[in-house]
Design an enzyme around this catalytic site. Structure first.
Site, PDB file in Angstrom:
ATOM      1  N   LYS A 126       0.822  -1.207   0.000  1.00  0.00           N
ATOM      2  CA  LYS A 126       0.000   0.000   0.000  1.00  0.00           C
ATOM      3  C   LYS A 126       0.859   1.262   0.000  1.00  0.00           C
ATOM      4  O   LYS A 126       0.555   2.236  -0.706  1.00  0.00           O
ATOM      5  CB  LYS A 126      -0.925  -0.013   1.224  1.00  0.00           C
ATOM      6  CG  LYS A 126      -1.900   1.148   1.297  1.00  0.00           C
ATOM      7  CD  LYS A 126      -3.054   0.832   2.249  1.00  0.00           C
ATOM      8  CE  LYS A 126      -2.575   0.534   3.649  1.00  0.00           C
ATOM      9  NZ  LYS A 126      -2.081   1.752   4.352  1.00  0.00           N
TER      10      LYS A 126
ATOM     11  N   ARG B 175      -2.262 -11.282  11.888  1.00  0.00           N
ATOM     12  CA  ARG B 175      -2.574  -9.896  11.534  1.00  0.00           C
ATOM     13  C   ARG B 175      -3.424  -9.820  10.271  1.00  0.00           C
ATOM     14  O   ARG B 175      -4.346  -9.005  10.178  1.00  0.00           O
ATOM     15  CB  ARG B 175      -1.285  -9.084  11.324  1.00  0.00           C
ATOM     16  CG  ARG B 175      -0.533  -8.785  12.600  1.00  0.00           C
ATOM     17  CD  ARG B 175       0.359  -7.555  12.455  1.00  0.00           C
ATOM     18  NE  ARG B 175       1.259  -7.607  11.322  1.00  0.00           N
ATOM     19  CZ  ARG B 175       2.430  -8.236  11.313  1.00  0.00           C
ATOM     20  NH1 ARG B 175       2.838  -8.877  12.395  1.00  0.00           N
ATOM     21  NH2 ARG B 175       3.213  -8.200  10.239  1.00  0.00           N
TER      22      ARG B 175
ATOM     23  N   ARG C 215      12.236 -11.506   6.435  1.00  0.00           N
ATOM     24  CA  ARG C 215      12.963 -10.337   6.927  1.00  0.00           C
ATOM     25  C   ARG C 215      13.650 -10.650   8.268  1.00  0.00           C
ATOM     26  O   ARG C 215      13.014 -11.114   9.208  1.00  0.00           O
ATOM     27  CB  ARG C 215      11.965  -9.177   7.080  1.00  0.00           C
ATOM     28  CG  ARG C 215      12.584  -7.839   7.346  1.00  0.00           C
ATOM     29  CD  ARG C 215      11.567  -6.746   7.062  1.00  0.00           C
ATOM     30  NE  ARG C 215      10.322  -6.901   7.807  1.00  0.00           N
ATOM     31  CZ  ARG C 215       9.184  -6.271   7.511  1.00  0.00           C
ATOM     32  NH1 ARG C 215       9.133  -5.440   6.483  1.00  0.00           N
ATOM     33  NH2 ARG C 215       8.111  -6.456   8.239  1.00  0.00           N
TER      34      ARG C 215
ATOM     35  N   ARG D 227     -10.677   2.603   8.808  1.00  0.00           N
ATOM     36  CA  ARG D 227     -10.293   1.195   8.785  1.00  0.00           C
ATOM     37  C   ARG D 227     -11.470   0.274   9.064  1.00  0.00           C
ATOM     38  O   ARG D 227     -11.350  -0.944   8.879  1.00  0.00           O
ATOM     39  CB  ARG D 227      -9.187   0.927   9.815  1.00  0.00           C
ATOM     40  CG  ARG D 227      -7.870   1.610   9.470  1.00  0.00           C
ATOM     41  CD  ARG D 227      -6.760   1.148  10.378  1.00  0.00           C
ATOM     42  NE  ARG D 227      -5.491   1.767  10.040  1.00  0.00           N
ATOM     43  CZ  ARG D 227      -4.334   1.444  10.609  1.00  0.00           C
ATOM     44  NH1 ARG D 227      -4.294   0.510  11.526  1.00  0.00           N
ATOM     45  NH2 ARG D 227      -3.227   2.065  10.256  1.00  0.00           N
TER      46      ARG D 227
ATOM     47  N   ARG E 145      12.073 -10.518  14.233  1.00  0.00           N
ATOM     48  CA  ARG E 145      11.125  -9.928  15.167  1.00  0.00           C
ATOM     49  C   ARG E 145       9.920 -10.837  15.311  1.00  0.00           C
ATOM     50  O   ARG E 145       9.514 -11.523  14.376  1.00  0.00           O
ATOM     51  CB  ARG E 145      10.670  -8.549  14.681  1.00  0.00           C
ATOM     52  CG  ARG E 145      11.784  -7.521  14.599  1.00  0.00           C
ATOM     53  CD  ARG E 145      11.231  -6.149  14.267  1.00  0.00           C
ATOM     54  NE  ARG E 145      10.341  -6.178  13.096  1.00  0.00           N
ATOM     55  CZ  ARG E 145       9.669  -5.126  12.639  1.00  0.00           C
ATOM     56  NH1 ARG E 145       9.777  -3.966  13.262  1.00  0.00           N
ATOM     57  NH2 ARG E 145       8.915  -5.238  11.575  1.00  0.00           N
TER      58      ARG E 145
END
Length: 283
Positions: free
Chosen positions: A73, A228, A184, A150, A217
């Site tokens: 996005k 999520r 990542r 949202r 992380r």
């Protein structure tokens, strides 16, 4: 001849009056009428129509981009701002932090909730969006909304003040996003970020500069990313349906932003050109 160039001075005048009427409608509920300090802001809009006659800007739009976390996005938004400079980027997260730093009335109000660990109420967030809307109208710009609304409840509340007339939905497969984010790894001390698919470390698992171990992380682990994404879908499904029923939403599917964006650019350009032609025909 480019369709965007087919606009007469009379069409510009009509665009000015349309923009002014919309501005007066959306600002009245957002700014307290009993606050004397807000009156100059409202009165200043009376000059917008005159200023618009001398501007190249014809129409005002509010564009919202919906996309999953990690779904590109931000990349698409940046490309839109580059190719369509008439849009002003409104990131509610950035706006919120700026208001708090500057100690504005909105910032003070928001900080009360933030200090308590509570979510900032929708009405406060809408006031922040509307404060940017005032400036955008004065500068003859359109809005690119990022991060708000949202939920459907937020969308309905915002619609009472601001007409969101263009909505882009980016539809990226969950597995693509999971693979992208879970790939990542970071070096905690320096913040250096590595990705095994496009920016791998020289030695697997070790930082290039220090040789220290890289870590992943918690939020970047596959199970966390999936959670999520599921939460996002649950929260935004009614919002997507709301804008679909309004007839303002367009969906773009794919796995790479560079492939999706030309379609986004073409669609958005067509929508803006249609408005230019509509203004010409209404004269």
């Amino acid at each position: 001849m480019n369709m965007i160039q087919l606009v007469t001075p009379a069409a510009r005048n009509l665009g000015s009056s349309l923009l002014l009427r919309r501005s007066q409608r959306l600002l009245a509920p957002a700014l307290p009428t009993n606050n004397a300090a807000s009156l100059p802001i409202i009165r200043s809009l009376a000059s917008v129509a005159q200023e618009e006659e001398e501007s190249d800007h014809r129409c005002s739009h509010s564009l919202l981009i919906l996309g999953k976390p990690g779904g590109g996005k931000g990349t698409i938004s940046g490309k839109i701002l580059s190719d369509f400079p008439q849009f002003r980027h409104v990131s509610t997260g950035d706006e919120l932090r700026q208001h708090v730093r500057n100690g504005t009335e909105l910032g003070k109000e928001a900080k009360k909730y933030m200090d308590e660990g509570a979510l900032v109420p929708d009405n406060v967030m809408i006031k922040m969006v509307m404060s940017d809307a005032v400036e955008a109208v004065k500068d003859c710009q359109s809005l690119l909304l990022d991060g708000f609304p949202r939920t459907m409840e937020q969308a309905v509340a915002l619609d009472k003040n601001l007409d969101v007339d263009l909505v882009i939905k980016l539809c990226i497969p969950d597995q693509t996003i999971i693979d992208r984010i879970s790939d990542r790894w970071i070096h905690p001390a320096s913040g250096r970020v590595y990705s095994y698919s496009y920016k791998p470390p020289k030695v697997k698992g070790l930082d290039d500069e220090t040789g220290e171990p890289l870590v992943q992380r918690e939020d970047d682990k596959p199970e966390s990313v999936l959670k999520r994404l599921q939460q996002y879908e649950c929260a935004t499904a009614p919002l997507v349906k709301y804008y679909e029923e309004k007839g303002v939403l367009q969906t773009f599917e794919g796995t790479m932003s560079d492939v999706i964006y030309p379609e986004v650019k073409g669609w958005l350009g067509d929508q803006l050109a249609k408005d230019e032609l509509r203004l010409q025909c209404e004269v």
